[in-house]
Design a protein around this motif. Structure first.
Motif, PDB file in Angstrom:
ATOM      1  N   LEU A  51       0.828  -1.202   0.000  1.00 36.76           N
ATOM      2  CA  LEU A  51       0.000   0.000   0.000  1.00 36.76           C
ATOM      3  C   LEU A  51       0.864   1.254   0.000  1.00 36.76           C
ATOM      4  O   LEU A  51       0.519   2.259  -0.632  1.00 36.76           O
ATOM      5  N   HIS A  52       1.983   1.199   0.693  1.00 38.66           N
ATOM      6  CA  HIS A  52       2.881   2.350   0.753  1.00 38.66           C
ATOM      7  C   HIS A  52       3.639   2.542  -0.558  1.00 38.66           C
ATOM      8  O   HIS A  52       3.825   3.671  -1.019  1.00 38.66           O
ATOM      9  N   GLN A  53       4.036   1.438  -1.184  1.00 34.85           N
ATOM     10  CA  GLN A  53       4.901   1.520  -2.361  1.00 34.85           C
ATOM     11  C   GLN A  53       4.135   1.562  -3.680  1.00 34.85           C
ATOM     12  O   GLN A  53       4.647   2.062  -4.674  1.00 34.85           O
ATOM     13  N   SER A  54       2.906   1.032  -3.715  1.00 38.85           N
ATOM     14  CA  SER A  54       2.184   0.895  -4.996  1.00 38.85           C
ATOM     15  C   SER A  54       0.728   1.307  -4.865  1.00 38.85           C
ATOM     16  O   SER A  54      -0.171   0.600  -5.328  1.00 38.85           O
ATOM     17  N   SER A  55       0.455   2.454  -4.244  1.00 43.67           N
ATOM     18  CA  SER A  55      -0.931   2.868  -3.999  1.00 43.67           C
ATOM     19  C   SER A  55      -1.703   3.077  -5.297  1.00 43.67           C
ATOM     20  O   SER A  55      -2.877   2.731  -5.393  1.00 43.67           O
ATOM     21  N   GLY A  56      -1.047   3.659  -6.321  1.00 40.04           N
ATOM     22  CA  GLY A  56      -1.731   3.875  -7.596  1.00 40.04           C
ATOM     23  C   GLY A  56      -2.110   2.580  -8.272  1.00 40.04           C
ATOM     24  O   GLY A  56      -3.227   2.416  -8.765  1.00 40.04           O
ATOM     25  N   LEU A  57      -1.174   1.636  -8.295  1.00 39.78           N
ATOM     26  CA  LEU A  57      -1.441   0.339  -8.916  1.00 39.78           C
ATOM     27  C   LEU A  57      -2.535  -0.416  -8.170  1.00 39.78           C
ATOM     28  O   LEU A  57      -3.385  -1.072  -8.776  1.00 39.78           O
ATOM     29  N   ILE A  58      -2.526  -0.307  -6.850  1.00 40.06           N
ATOM     30  CA  ILE A  58      -3.551  -0.961  -6.035  1.00 40.06           C
ATOM     31  C   ILE A  58      -4.925  -0.371  -6.319  1.00 40.06           C
ATOM     32  O   ILE A  58      -5.934  -1.089  -6.372  1.00 40.06           O
ATOM     33  N   THR A  59      -4.982   0.949  -6.526  1.00 37.23           N
ATOM     34  CA  THR A  59      -6.254   1.585  -6.866  1.00 37.23           C
ATOM     35  C   THR A  59      -6.811   1.024  -8.166  1.00 37.23           C
ATOM     36  O   THR A  59      -8.011   0.746  -8.280  1.00 37.23           O
ATOM     37  N   ILE A  60      -5.941   0.844  -9.143  1.00 42.78           N
ATOM     38  CA  ILE A  60      -6.378   0.294 -10.434  1.00 42.78           C
ATOM     39  C   ILE A  60      -6.871  -1.135 -10.272  1.00 42.78           C
ATOM     40  O   ILE A  60      -7.910  -1.521 -10.839  1.00 42.78           O
ATOM     41  N   TRP A  61      -6.153  -1.948  -9.492  1.00 45.57           N
ATOM     42  CA  TRP A  61      -6.594  -3.325  -9.232  1.00 45.57           C
ATOM     43  C   TRP A  61      -7.961  -3.328  -8.544  1.00 45.57           C
ATOM     44  O   TRP A  61      -8.842  -4.130  -8.879  1.00 45.57           O
ATOM     45  N   GLY A  62      -8.134  -2.435  -7.570  1.00 46.25           N
ATOM     46  CA  GLY A  62      -9.412  -2.370  -6.867  1.00 46.25           C
ATOM     47  C   GLY A  62     -10.551  -1.952  -7.769  1.00 46.25           C
ATOM     48  O   GLY A  62     -11.657  -2.515  -7.714  1.00 46.25           O
ATOM     49  N   MET A  63     -10.299  -0.958  -8.625  1.00 43.63           N
ATOM     50  CA  MET A  63     -11.314  -0.530  -9.584  1.00 43.63           C
ATOM     51  C   MET A  63     -11.706  -1.680 -10.498  1.00 43.63           C
ATOM     52  O   MET A  63     -12.886  -1.922 -10.747  1.00 43.63           O
ATOM     53  N   GLY A  64     -10.689  -2.384 -11.009  1.00 43.08           N
ATOM     54  CA  GLY A  64     -10.962  -3.511 -11.895  1.00 43.08           C
ATOM     55  C   GLY A  64     -11.773  -4.594 -11.213  1.00 43.08           C
ATOM     56  O   GLY A  64     -12.675  -5.188 -11.814  1.00 43.08           O
TER      57      GLY A  64
END
Length: 290
Positions: free
Chosen positions: A170-183
């Motif tokens: 969550l600290h290192q890849s918040s943007g990527l995690i947001t995209i995964w969550g949206m998907g």
């Protein structure tokens, strides 16, 4: 890099809100026989025959002498069959009720899964109703926090590196995690629609929803630890203490009227995203030594 990740997460969240708003304004009519509405109600016009009528975030109304051949489903709303209306298949209401006026017929099964926590009702209730709904909502969310606390402590005692890995991602890849969550959210919506339309897939919908809830719950434990680590930077605090503090902060924010719903959504979004990134992502997080 840190600010870039937060900017990416912010932009992705804004895109999700705009996409959700556009989707909520869209009616889907498949071959003129399936009426589907996201973020609103569905009405089968008088004397018209459709195969399925599905409303996500609204009511389903079958007008007089109209007919639904297979299934009528309302997620977050009620189903109303007016005089002479017919549903040849099943009728399901998640968060509402099923109303049959005189002469209305449901040939198949009818079932309601009512929400008891005041989270799926309209805003046209009185002030006393609002406070009653808020009271039950508080009870539900505090109970959920207690369950999360117990589950989190179990995980921290049995596999502490797991939650630490989630918090680090969550600290290192918040943007990527947001995209995964949206998907994940979009995928769950469309899979639910597909299962509802196929009819035989309807029994799988509760399993899909349960799987999504459990996944988001486990991921939210990592979110709580992440929040605790951001607030408490003193190395003398244990993971358990950081988790407790983070969970308490998140819980308090979820209890704020109106704003709490957005917090719940974001926690679930990041919870789903971080679990999917942990399971399917190729990047290995750099975990700082404790």
């Amino acid at each position: 890099m840190k600010w870039q990740r937060f900017i990416l997460a912010f932009i992705a969240t804004i895109c999700l809100l705009f996409a959700g708003n556009a989707l909520a304004q869209t009616d889907i009519n498949i071959n003129n026989t399936n009426l589907i509405r996201f973020g609103g109600s569905v009405t089968v016009p008088e004397n018209q025959v459709v195969k399925n009528a599905l409303a996500f975030g609204g009511n389903v109304t079958v007008s007089p002498n109209a007919k639904v051949l297979d299934t009528a489903i309302a997620f977050g709303g009620s189903i109303t069959l007016q005089k002479g209306a017919r549903v040849e298949g099943d009728a399901y209401s998640f968060g509402g009720k099923i109303v049959q006026e005189p002469g209305a017929i449901i040939t198949g099964e009818r079932a309601t899964f009512s929400d008891q926590h005041g989270m799926m009702y309209g805003s046209d209730r009185g002030r006393s109703s609002f406070f009653a709904q808020y009271f039950f909502s508080v009870i539900f969310r505090v109970s959920a926090a207690v369950v999360a606390a117990i589950l989190g402590l179990i995980v921290l005692h049995t596999s502490p590196k797991f939650l630490l890995t989630l918090a680090t991602k969550l600290h290192q890849s918040s943007g990527l995690i947001t995209i995964w969550g949206m998907g994940a959210i979009v995928a769950v919506i469309f899979v639910t629609v597909f299962l509802a339309i196929t009819l035989i897939g309807i029994p799988l919908i509760p399993l899909l929803i349960l799987t999504t809830i459990v996944t988001a719950l486990v991921g939210s434990l990592g979110v709580a630890l992440f929040v605790g680590q951001r607030v408490i930077r003193n190395g003398n605090w244990s993971l358990q203490q950081q988790f407790w503090v983070g969970l308490a902060i998140v819980t308090v924010f979820t209890l704020i009227p109106f704003f709490g719903g957005l917090v719940v959504f974001l926690v679930n979004l990041f919870g789903l995203g971080v679990i999917l990134l942990w399971r399917f992502g190729k990047e290995k997080p750099q975990i700082a030594a404790e």
